[in-house]
Design a protein around this motif. Structure first.
Motif, PDB file in Angstrom:
ATOM      1  N   TYR A  43       0.891  -1.094  -0.184  1.00 56.94           N
ATOM      2  CA  TYR A  43       0.002  -0.129  -0.140  1.00 56.94           C
ATOM      3  C   TYR A  43       1.122   1.174   0.100  1.00 56.94           C
ATOM      4  O   TYR A  43       2.449   1.094   0.499  1.00 56.94           O
ATOM      5  CB  TYR A  43      -0.922   0.061   1.108  1.00 56.94           C
ATOM      6  CG  TYR A  43      -2.177  -0.806   1.013  1.00 56.94           C
ATOM      7  CD1 TYR A  43      -2.330  -1.916   0.232  1.00 56.94           C
ATOM      8  CD2 TYR A  43      -3.296   0.058   1.234  1.00 56.94           C
ATOM      9  CE1 TYR A  43      -3.658  -2.543   0.171  1.00 56.94           C
ATOM     10  CE2 TYR A  43      -4.734  -0.603   0.755  1.00 56.94           C
ATOM     11  CZ  TYR A  43      -4.572  -1.808   0.177  1.00 56.94           C
ATOM     12  OH  TYR A  43      -5.838  -2.545  -0.112  1.00 56.94           O
ATOM     13  N   GLN A  45       1.070   5.268   1.074  1.00 63.13           N
ATOM     14  CA  GLN A  45       0.693   6.295   1.562  1.00 63.13           C
ATOM     15  C   GLN A  45       1.078   7.506   1.005  1.00 63.13           C
ATOM     16  O   GLN A  45       2.604   7.876   1.101  1.00 63.13           O
ATOM     17  CB  GLN A  45       1.038   6.265   3.142  1.00 63.13           C
ATOM     18  CG  GLN A  45       0.148   7.276   4.037  1.00 63.13           C
ATOM     19  CD  GLN A  45       0.009   7.562   5.423  1.00 63.13           C
ATOM     20  OE1 GLN A  45       1.108   7.030   5.825  1.00 63.13           O
ATOM     21  NE2 GLN A  45      -0.992   7.693   6.159  1.00 63.13           N
ATOM     22  N   ARG A  63       1.442  -5.226   3.171  1.00 66.76           N
ATOM     23  CA  ARG A  63       0.546  -5.844   3.637  1.00 66.76           C
ATOM     24  C   ARG A  63       0.214  -7.390   3.493  1.00 66.76           C
ATOM     25  O   ARG A  63       0.809  -7.865   2.580  1.00 66.76           O
ATOM     26  CB  ARG A  63      -0.790  -5.099   2.957  1.00 66.76           C
ATOM     27  CG  ARG A  63      -1.058  -3.602   3.064  1.00 66.76           C
ATOM     28  CD  ARG A  63      -1.564  -3.413   4.744  1.00 66.76           C
ATOM     29  NE  ARG A  63      -1.685  -1.980   5.043  1.00 66.76           N
ATOM     30  CZ  ARG A  63      -0.607  -1.293   5.642  1.00 66.76           C
ATOM     31  NH1 ARG A  63       0.554  -1.971   6.251  1.00 66.76           N
ATOM     32  NH2 ARG A  63      -0.728  -0.021   6.074  1.00 66.76           N
ATOM     33  N   PRO A 264      -3.006   5.076   3.775  1.00 64.40           N
ATOM     34  CA  PRO A 264      -2.112   4.241   2.805  1.00 64.40           C
ATOM     35  C   PRO A 264      -3.307   3.803   1.859  1.00 64.40           C
ATOM     36  O   PRO A 264      -4.467   3.149   2.204  1.00 64.40           O
ATOM     37  CB  PRO A 264      -1.691   3.254   3.443  1.00 64.40           C
ATOM     38  CG  PRO A 264      -1.401   3.553   4.886  1.00 64.40           C
ATOM     39  CD  PRO A 264      -2.941   4.204   5.122  1.00 64.40           C
ATOM     40  N   LEU A 265      -2.789   3.788   0.430  1.00 60.68           N
ATOM     41  CA  LEU A 265      -3.770   3.373  -0.659  1.00 60.68           C
ATOM     42  C   LEU A 265      -3.217   2.108  -1.508  1.00 60.68           C
ATOM     43  O   LEU A 265      -2.083   1.719  -1.390  1.00 60.68           O
ATOM     44  CB  LEU A 265      -3.900   4.600  -1.454  1.00 60.68           C
ATOM     45  CG  LEU A 265      -4.469   5.880  -0.988  1.00 60.68           C
ATOM     46  CD1 LEU A 265      -4.074   6.918  -2.082  1.00 60.68           C
ATOM     47  CD2 LEU A 265      -5.824   5.871  -0.483  1.00 60.68           C
ATOM     48  N   ALA A 266      -4.131   1.457  -1.878  1.00 60.35           N
ATOM     49  CA  ALA A 266      -3.848   0.357  -2.978  1.00 60.35           C
ATOM     50  C   ALA A 266      -3.056   0.936  -4.177  1.00 60.35           C
ATOM     51  O   ALA A 266      -3.203   2.195  -4.468  1.00 60.35           O
ATOM     52  CB  ALA A 266      -4.841  -0.410  -3.374  1.00 60.35           C
ATOM     53  N   GLU A 267      -2.079   0.209  -4.927  1.00 59.82           N
ATOM     54  CA  GLU A 267      -1.401   0.936  -6.122  1.00 59.82           C
ATOM     55  C   GLU A 267      -2.469   1.567  -6.831  1.00 59.82           C
ATOM     56  O   GLU A 267      -2.137   2.929  -7.310  1.00 59.82           O
ATOM     57  CB  GLU A 267      -0.605  -0.134  -6.847  1.00 59.82           C
ATOM     58  CG  GLU A 267       0.080   0.443  -7.886  1.00 59.82           C
ATOM     59  CD  GLU A 267       0.979  -0.428  -8.663  1.00 59.82           C
ATOM     60  OE1 GLU A 267       1.575  -1.359  -7.875  1.00 59.82           O
ATOM     61  OE2 GLU A 267       1.337  -0.083  -9.702  1.00 59.82           O
TER      62      GLU A 267
END
Ligand code: C2E
Ligand code: MG
Ligand code: MG
Ligand code: MG
Length: 283
Positions: A43, A45, A63, A264-267
């Motif tokens: 992930y 951020q 993750r 935090p974000l997925a790609e």
């Protein structure tokens, strides 16, 4: 404390120690299988300027979605990966994956948006650490400047000279170095000068209290000033509220990472955020 508790007590905690050891063993086996089965992901951020008007980079955060245990927090599996040595292949996977994302950002015309990767002591201690990193950078065809390495002070307790030498090698090819969780370890401000570090990340535990606690606010202010004196860029970690943000801006903090701007974000979501920021730049 165990000895002091006397003979009558060991019975009470012995089973839980065994349980703990058993649980750790199971999780470690899970990690090994997880690596083979591709259960890990990164992930990202985003890190922003203190005004929130520009993305300066992303921190890659590991993750693990285990088929047996579901989502396991890095706080519980990273120490096990360290102890078992699995952090070496896992860390290598993390680095390659982060380089791939950096390449993707570069292909979007965003070479200046860096990707920060957490490196644990065992990785840095390993013989071929620098070689591996250099190779991953070359293979993906990114600029070393797109990569930041985050280390904590603990990596410097063991074989300080060796590790500083390796970090210098990385810095010399252009990789940026950040000191993570600043304030939680020895935090000797003087030895900061002897490290090839360009970024200082102030730990969340310091940021948590800056609104209510005047002293804490002044401590953070001093860290920021001293960091600037040493020519460092200051990142505040775990910023959650507008009030904290306002104070950090006033104290002269450079960059912000925290839920106040983004989790935090997925790609894919991270890439979309960058695309949107490109669009808003052109307006
Ligand atoms: P860290 O490097 O200090 O990363 C920051 C942690 O704070 C991340 O937790 C992030 O999700 C969390 N965080 C960020 N903003 C906020 C906020 O506003 N509020 C709160 N409550 N939390 C926030 P995460 O992802 O659980 O990672 C925990 C730690 O695990 C990391 O701390 C890092 O030390 C380690 N870690 C994560 N990924 C890796 C990796 O790929 N390799 C290694 N060696 N360690 C990793
Ligand atoms: Mg970090
Ligand atoms: Mg940190
Ligand atoms: Mg931390």
């Amino acid at each position: 404390a165990a000895k002091k508790a006397g003979k009558n007590c060991w019975r009470f905690y012995q089973p839980s120690l065994l349980e703990e050891a058993y649980k750790n063993m199971m999780l470690t086996n899970g990690l090994r299988r997880g690596l083979e089965r591709g259960e890990f992901s990164l992930y990202y951020q985003p890190q922003f300027t203190v005004d929130g008007d520009r993305i300066v980079g992303f921190e890659a955060l590991l993750r693990w979605n285990s088929s047996e245990y579901g989502f396991v927090s890095p706080a519980s599996f990273i120490p096990l990966a360290e102890q078992s040595g699995l952090i070496l292949p896992i860390g290598q996977w993390v680095f390659e994956e982060a380089c791939r994302f950096a390449r993707r950002l570069g292909d979007m015309g965003k070479e200046n948006v860096g990707v920060a990767v957490n490196i644990s002591p065992r990785q840095l201690n390993s013989e071929d650490f620098v070689t591996h990193l250099r190779r991953s950078i070359e293979v993906t065809g990114i600029k070393p400047q797109q990569i930041k390495i985050e280390i904590t002070e603990s990596v410097l307790i063991e074989s300080m000279e060796d590790n500083v030498f390796k970090l210098c090698q990385l810095r010399d090819i252009g990789v940026l170095l950040a000191l993570d969780d600043f304030g939680t370890g020895y935090s000797s401000l003087t030895y900061l000068r002897s490290l090839p570090v360009g970024i200082l990340k102030i730990d969340k535990s310091f940021i948590d209290k800056i609104v209510e606690d005047e002293i804490q606010r002044q401590v953070v202010g001093s860290i920021i000033d001293l960091g600037h004196t040493l020519g460092l860029t200051i990142v505040a970690e775990g910023v959650e509220t507008k009030e904290q943000l306002k104070i950090l801006k006033k104290l002269g903090c450079n960059h912000i990472q925290g839920y106040v701007f983004s989790k935090p974000l997925a790609e894919e979501a991270a890439a979309v955020l960058v695309v949107n920021s490109i669009l808003s730049e052109n307006n």
